[in-house]
Design a protein around this motif. Structure first.
Motif, PDB file in Angstrom:
ATOM      1  N   GLY A 129      52.847  26.438  40.919  1.00 19.52           N
ATOM      2  CA  GLY A 129      52.097  25.847  42.017  1.00 19.52           C
ATOM      3  C   GLY A 129      50.642  25.681  41.654  1.00 19.52           C
ATOM      4  O   GLY A 129      50.141  26.314  40.723  1.00 19.52           O
ATOM      5  N   PRO A 130      49.928  24.844  42.400  1.00 16.78           N
ATOM      6  CA  PRO A 130      48.553  24.507  42.045  1.00 16.78           C
ATOM      7  C   PRO A 130      47.493  25.426  42.634  1.00 16.78           C
ATOM      8  O   PRO A 130      46.322  25.076  42.622  1.00 16.78           O
ATOM      9  N   TYR A 131      47.864  26.586  43.150  1.00 17.21           N
ATOM     10  CA  TYR A 131      46.848  27.515  43.651  1.00 17.21           C
ATOM     11  C   TYR A 131      47.466  28.895  43.797  1.00 17.21           C
ATOM     12  O   TYR A 131      48.694  29.051  43.773  1.00 17.21           O
ATOM     13  N   GLY A 132      46.596  29.909  43.923  1.00 24.68           N
ATOM     14  CA  GLY A 132      47.085  31.266  44.095  1.00 24.68           C
ATOM     15  C   GLY A 132      46.327  32.259  43.237  1.00 24.68           C
ATOM     16  O   GLY A 132      45.289  31.938  42.629  1.00 24.68           O
ATOM     17  N   VAL A 133      46.846  33.495  43.203  1.00 25.80           N
ATOM     18  CA  VAL A 133      46.261  34.569  42.396  1.00 25.80           C
ATOM     19  C   VAL A 133      47.337  35.115  41.462  1.00 25.80           C
ATOM     20  O   VAL A 133      48.523  35.115  41.785  1.00 25.80           O
ATOM     21  N   LEU A 134      46.908  35.575  40.288  1.00 29.67           N
ATOM     22  CA  LEU A 134      47.821  36.141  39.297  1.00 29.67           C
ATOM     23  C   LEU A 134      47.966  37.635  39.521  1.00 29.67           C
ATOM     24  O   LEU A 134      46.964  38.345  39.707  1.00 29.67           O
ATOM     25  N   HIS A 135      49.204  38.109  39.478  1.00 27.35           N
ATOM     26  CA  HIS A 135      49.466  39.524  39.769  1.00 27.35           C
ATOM     27  C   HIS A 135      50.475  40.087  38.791  1.00 27.35           C
ATOM     28  O   HIS A 135      51.424  39.416  38.387  1.00 27.35           O
ATOM     29  N   ASP A 136      50.250  41.343  38.411  1.00 24.35           N
ATOM     30  CA  ASP A 136      51.204  42.100  37.622  1.00 24.35           C
ATOM     31  C   ASP A 136      51.497  43.388  38.380  1.00 24.35           C
ATOM     32  O   ASP A 136      50.562  44.038  38.867  1.00 24.35           O
ATOM     33  N   PRO A 137      52.779  43.778  38.525  1.00 29.54           N
ATOM     34  CA  PRO A 137      53.096  44.943  39.353  1.00 29.54           C
ATOM     35  C   PRO A 137      52.486  46.243  38.848  1.00 29.54           C
ATOM     36  O   PRO A 137      52.278  47.171  39.641  1.00 29.54           O
ATOM     37  N   LEU A 138      52.162  46.322  37.573  1.00 31.44           N
ATOM     38  CA  LEU A 138      51.568  47.544  37.024  1.00 31.44           C
ATOM     39  C   LEU A 138      50.049  47.469  36.964  1.00 31.44           C
ATOM     40  O   LEU A 138      49.354  48.436  37.260  1.00 31.44           O
ATOM     41  N   LEU A 139      49.527  46.302  36.644  1.00 30.53           N
ATOM     42  CA  LEU A 139      48.088  46.148  36.419  1.00 30.53           C
ATOM     43  C   LEU A 139      47.323  45.666  37.639  1.00 30.53           C
ATOM     44  O   LEU A 139      46.105  45.765  37.691  1.00 30.53           O
ATOM     45  N   GLY A 140      48.022  45.112  38.621  1.00 24.20           N
ATOM     46  CA  GLY A 140      47.354  44.594  39.806  1.00 24.20           C
ATOM     47  C   GLY A 140      47.018  43.119  39.661  1.00 24.20           C
ATOM     48  O   GLY A 140      47.684  42.368  38.936  1.00 24.20           O
ATOM     49  N   TYR A 141      45.947  42.678  40.330  1.00 19.63           N
ATOM     50  CA  TYR A 141      45.545  41.267  40.324  1.00 19.63           C
ATOM     51  C   TYR A 141      44.639  41.011  39.128  1.00 19.63           C
ATOM     52  O   TYR A 141      43.612  41.680  38.955  1.00 19.63           O
ATOM     53  N   VAL A 142      45.016  40.039  38.306  1.00 17.68           N
ATOM     54  CA  VAL A 142      44.340  39.858  37.019  1.00 17.68           C
ATOM     55  C   VAL A 142      43.702  38.488  36.850  1.00 17.68           C
ATOM     56  O   VAL A 142      43.048  38.234  35.840  1.00 17.68           O
ATOM     57  N   GLY A 143      43.857  37.583  37.819  1.00 17.19           N
ATOM     58  CA  GLY A 143      43.270  36.265  37.671  1.00 17.19           C
ATOM     59  C   GLY A 143      43.533  35.384  38.872  1.00 17.19           C
ATOM     60  O   GLY A 143      44.132  35.815  39.863  1.00 17.19           O
ATOM     61  N   ALA A 144      43.084  34.127  38.778  1.00 18.98           N
ATOM     62  CA  ALA A 144      43.228  33.202  39.901  1.00 18.98           C
ATOM     63  C   ALA A 144      43.162  31.766  39.406  1.00 18.98           C
ATOM     64  O   ALA A 144      42.630  31.477  38.334  1.00 18.98           O
ATOM     65  N   PHE A 145      43.706  30.876  40.224  1.00 21.74           N
ATOM     66  CA  PHE A 145      43.653  29.434  39.962  1.00 21.74           C
ATOM     67  C   PHE A 145      42.313  28.910  40.464  1.00 21.74           C
ATOM     68  O   PHE A 145      41.961  29.114  41.629  1.00 21.74           O
TER      69      PHE A 145
END
Length: 248
Positions: free
Chosen positions: A172-188
């Motif tokens: 998708g063209p928007y949102g936030v990047l997430h890893d279940p162990l590391l948490g939120y790591v980036g964004a569009f």
């Protein structure tokens, strides 16, 4: 990485057995996955990820959300940020690094549907009926479940911010990047690329895919962690901003 080797039992043992002081495999030494670590190995050894001086053993799945929100969608002052997560029981603690003026909470939409008038459900309904801005962050299905669990509330007042895994950067063209162990790591971002939170997250390519390190952390220490499921993506500078972006 040097700090992790010097102070954290897990990395001291893992890297020292390979004859190294850092996670990079060197010629003539044994090792696997270019020195990176599988998430399942870290989950089994959370106690050993605590530095020798002591610290928390709780993995914070909401870590970093406050740092990537502005890049993805700048919330209005007073916004109630709702992290929607049906996969965690009990629900994760609310995000602790939101910008000043924002309040955060975590909700399981299934539990909310069973009892919408108590706890987080009551606060959420009050915010919606009072015209307070609400931003819900979660997977697409969880966001839909949240709205279905709030009958009678003006759910059109909820702004939605999809949460994507690194394996879903083309979903998708928007949102936030997430890893279940590391948490939120980036964004569009507005340039049309998925930006890492490069001040707090470092990524490198290995033979098993991308591996991430949290640069600002105390405990548990998460260093050179392979992305869940393996993601053979690329890390390169954004032509517009000059900071690291990820692509598949």
């Amino acid at each position: 990485m040097r700090t992790a080797f010097d102070t954290v039992p897990f990395y001291r043992e893992r890297w020292a057995l390979d004859g190294r002081t850092d996670p990079t495999v060197v010629p003539g030494r044994t090792g696997s996955d270019d020195g990176a670590t599988e998430p399942r190995d870290l989950r089994r050894a959370v106690v050993d990820l605590v530095p020798l001086a002591g610290g928390d053993t709780r993995v914070d799945a909401a870590r970093g959300l406050g740092h990537v929100l502005d890049s993805a969608r700048r919330p209005l002052p007073g916004t109630l940020v709702v992290v929607v997560d049906a996969a965690v029981s009990p629900p994760s603690p609310p995000p602790s690094d939101l910008p000043r003026g924002l309040r955060g909470c975590t909700v399981d939409p299934e539990r909310l549907g069973a009892d919408p008038d108590t706890g987080v459900g009551a606060e959420l309904a009050a915010a919606l009926h009072g015209g307070r801005p609400v931003l819900a962050v979660g997977g697409d299905k969880d966001l839909a479940r949240l709205c279905a669990a709030l009958p009678g509330s003006p759910v059109h007042g909820i702004a939605r911010l999809p949460r994507r895994a690194l394996s879903e950067v083309d979903a998708g063209p928007y949102g936030v990047l997430h890893d279940p162990l590391l948490g939120y790591v980036g964004a569009f971002r507005e340039c049309g690329r998925w930006h890492l939170d490069w001040r707090r997250v470092y990524a490198r390519r290995t033979r098993r895919g991308l591996a991430l390190t949290l640069l600002t952390q105390r405990s548990p220490m998460l260093v050179d962690v392979l992305v869940e499921g393996g993601v053979r993506g690329a890390v390169e500078p954004c032509p517009r901003h000059g900071t690291p972006v990820v692509s598949l």
